[in-house]
Design a protein around this motif. Structure first.
Motif, PDB file in Angstrom:
ATOM      1  N   ASN A  74       0.826  -1.213   0.000  1.00 42.96           N
ATOM      2  CA  ASN A  74       0.000   0.000   0.000  1.00 42.96           C
ATOM      3  C   ASN A  74       0.857   1.259   0.000  1.00 42.96           C
ATOM      4  O   ASN A  74       0.558   2.236  -0.695  1.00 42.96           O
ATOM      5  CB  ASN A  74      -0.927  -0.005   1.221  1.00 42.96           C
ATOM      6  CG  ASN A  74      -1.997  -1.067   1.120  1.00 42.96           C
ATOM      7  OD1 ASN A  74      -2.417  -1.422   0.017  1.00 42.96           O
ATOM      8  ND2 ASN A  74      -2.451  -1.589   2.256  1.00 42.96           N
ATOM      9  N   GLN A  75       1.927   1.243   0.790  1.00 42.10           N
ATOM     10  CA  GLN A  75       2.788   2.423   0.902  1.00 42.10           C
ATOM     11  C   GLN A  75       3.455   2.752  -0.429  1.00 42.10           C
ATOM     12  O   GLN A  75       3.605   3.912  -0.795  1.00 42.10           O
ATOM     13  CB  GLN A  75       3.844   2.178   1.977  1.00 42.10           C
ATOM     14  CG  GLN A  75       4.707   3.396   2.286  1.00 42.10           C
ATOM     15  CD  GLN A  75       5.633   3.124   3.469  1.00 42.10           C
ATOM     16  OE1 GLN A  75       5.332   2.313   4.338  1.00 42.10           O
ATOM     17  NE2 GLN A  75       6.766   3.806   3.497  1.00 42.10           N
ATOM     18  N   LEU A  76       3.852   1.706  -1.149  1.00 42.20           N
ATOM     19  CA  LEU A  76       4.539   1.909  -2.439  1.00 42.20           C
ATOM     20  C   LEU A  76       3.574   1.962  -3.611  1.00 42.20           C
ATOM     21  O   LEU A  76       3.983   2.232  -4.745  1.00 42.20           O
ATOM     22  CB  LEU A  76       5.547   0.769  -2.665  1.00 42.20           C
ATOM     23  CG  LEU A  76       6.743   0.714  -1.707  1.00 42.20           C
ATOM     24  CD1 LEU A  76       7.539  -0.574  -1.930  1.00 42.20           C
ATOM     25  CD2 LEU A  76       7.644   1.924  -1.909  1.00 42.20           C
ATOM     26  N   ASN A  77       2.304   1.667  -3.328  1.00 37.08           N
ATOM     27  CA  ASN A  77       1.314   1.568  -4.399  1.00 37.08           C
ATOM     28  C   ASN A  77       1.767   0.576  -5.470  1.00 37.08           C
ATOM     29  O   ASN A  77       1.712   0.827  -6.671  1.00 37.08           O
ATOM     30  CB  ASN A  77       1.052   2.947  -5.040  1.00 37.08           C
ATOM     31  CG  ASN A  77      -0.200   2.938  -5.920  1.00 37.08           C
ATOM     32  OD1 ASN A  77      -1.117   2.131  -5.700  1.00 37.08           O
ATOM     33  ND2 ASN A  77      -0.234   3.810  -6.909  1.00 37.08           N
ATOM     34  N   TYR A  78       2.257  -0.573  -4.981  1.00 34.69           N
ATOM     35  CA  TYR A  78       2.789  -1.606  -5.882  1.00 34.69           C
ATOM     36  C   TYR A  78       1.660  -2.287  -6.632  1.00 34.69           C
ATOM     37  O   TYR A  78       0.651  -2.695  -6.036  1.00 34.69           O
ATOM     38  CB  TYR A  78       3.582  -2.635  -5.083  1.00 34.69           C
ATOM     39  CG  TYR A  78       3.959  -3.887  -5.870  1.00 34.69           C
ATOM     40  CD1 TYR A  78       4.880  -3.826  -6.904  1.00 34.69           C
ATOM     41  CD2 TYR A  78       3.357  -5.108  -5.562  1.00 34.69           C
ATOM     42  CE1 TYR A  78       5.215  -4.954  -7.622  1.00 34.69           C
ATOM     43  CE2 TYR A  78       3.696  -6.249  -6.274  1.00 34.69           C
ATOM     44  CZ  TYR A  78       4.617  -6.170  -7.302  1.00 34.69           C
ATOM     45  OH  TYR A  78       4.944  -7.296  -8.009  1.00 34.69           O
ATOM     46  N   GLN A  79       1.825  -2.414  -7.950  1.00 38.52           N
ATOM     47  CA  GLN A  79       0.874  -3.123  -8.792  1.00 38.52           C
ATOM     48  C   GLN A  79       1.614  -4.194  -9.595  1.00 38.52           C
ATOM     49  O   GLN A  79       2.481  -3.858 -10.409  1.00 38.52           O
ATOM     50  CB  GLN A  79       0.181  -2.159  -9.772  1.00 38.52           C
ATOM     51  CG  GLN A  79      -0.710  -1.126  -9.102  1.00 38.52           C
ATOM     52  CD  GLN A  79      -1.944  -1.778  -8.491  1.00 38.52           C
ATOM     53  OE1 GLN A  79      -2.455  -2.780  -8.987  1.00 38.52           O
ATOM     54  NE2 GLN A  79      -2.427  -1.188  -7.403  1.00 38.52           N
TER      55      GLN A  79
END
Length: 339
Positions: A41-46
């Protein structure tokens, strides 16, 4: 764009753990899962589209192609693959191709029909062009194999240098008539080991004569038969370097049958360091491959491909080691000759 490795670093876990959270969250402890999800969530990893595609069609099963399941070299590599696969929530489907090219082609259907997520091929016979074509469509990794132009991730050792090392050891013991029983020459591994033998001989001013070279099949039987043939010649070798332990053991038994003592009359060096090598009489001098580690590394690379991660290098060459035991006669020498 953040990568899975960035998530792993921020969460203080391995990329394999991140993968498990995404694929099989029930296999991860709640505290670890919470750390990973927070990092995501913190890195907005997709995850990239390729990884998403495989998750939609995942079977959590990978296919391992083995050319000869009775060969303990391959069984030890498979052990490493299975250990790493199990730790990451994957099952291993094993297929013994019996060194038949048509069986390798047939196995590709498992990938086409999405019955498995990826494939590890041990010493495949498929031509390089076909392998590259398959790799463009499906996640595959090669083990104990090389390509002339490496474009597919593979795990192996330096077969040329390791063979030089084995042959040089015999030369340093004072041998000049060193014979070589190779593997089948359709295999690049066999050609590399033969090249190493030739290099060592030439580097020491010796001629690798054709009369002292035989093409085997990496089997006990081929080592036995070729040793009988080599010892039937007018001029016989005083040392033999066989490109597998199975062939080396066959060669020793053939020599014993003819009354040629090992190592007193004939020094022998093998290749692979199978478990039986240390228990055989005489114990076998050999090149040790990190077989279990090769299996683990192969599975690690396949996991990266399944997760859509970039692999920075295709060649993964692991270290080998010359194990000196009784069959070469080194223990009967006061010291090795200078190089």
């Amino acid at each position: 764009m953040p990568k899975m490795s960035d998530v792993a670093k921020l969460a203080g876990v391995s990329t394999a753990t991140v993968s498990r959270v995404l694929r099989n969250p029930d296999t991860v402890t709640p505290s670890t899962k919470e750390k990973v999800l927070e990092a995501i969530n913190q890195l907005n990893y997709q995850p990239n589209m390729l990884a998403r595609h495989f998750r939609r069609t995942e079977t959590n099963t990978i296919l391992v192609l083995v050319p000869n399941i009775s060969n303990t070299v391959f069984s030890e590599i498979v052990g490493g693959i299975e250990e790493e696969a199990a730790q990451n929530g994957y099952r291993v489907l094993l297929r013994n191709t019996n060194n038949q090219l048509e069986n390798e082609y047939a196995s590709i259907e498992h990938l086409k029909q999405r019955q498995v997520d990826g494939m590890i091929m041990l010493s495949p016979k498929l031509d390089e062009e076909t392998l590259i074509e398959i790799s463009h469509q499906y996640p595959i990794v090669l083990a104990t194999a090389h390509l002339e132009t490496p474009t597919i991730p593979f795990v192996s050792i330096d077969n040329v240098r390791s063979s030089e090392k084995a042959t040089e050891h015999l030369i340093r013991l004072g041998h000049r008539r060193v014979a070589h029983i190779s593997g089948p020459m359709y295999s690049l591994i066999s050609r590399n080991r033969y090249e190493g033998y030739q290099n060592a001989m030439k580097n020491h001013g010796l001629n690798p004569e054709d009369k002292f070279v035989r093409e085997g099949e990496f089997t006990y039987e081929s080592g036995y038969e070729h040793m009988l043939d080599l010892l039937s010649q007018k001029e016989v070798p005083t040392a033999i370097y066989a490109a597998s332990d199975d062939m080396a053991i066959g060669a020793i038994n053939a020599a014993n049958e003819l009354g040629v003592k090992v190592p007193e009359d004939l020094a022998v060096v093998g290749f692979d360091n199978i478990k039986f090598a240390s228990m055989f009489n005489p114990s076998l001098t050999t090149i040790a491959q990190p077989l279990h580690g090769m299996g683990q590394r192969s599975m690690e690379l396949l996991l990266k491909k399944l997760n859509g991660e970039a692999i920075s290098q295709t060649e993964h060459v692991l270290p080998d080691k010359l194990i000196i035991r009784d069959s070469c006669g080194a223990k009967h020498k006061e010291k090795l000759l200078p190089m």
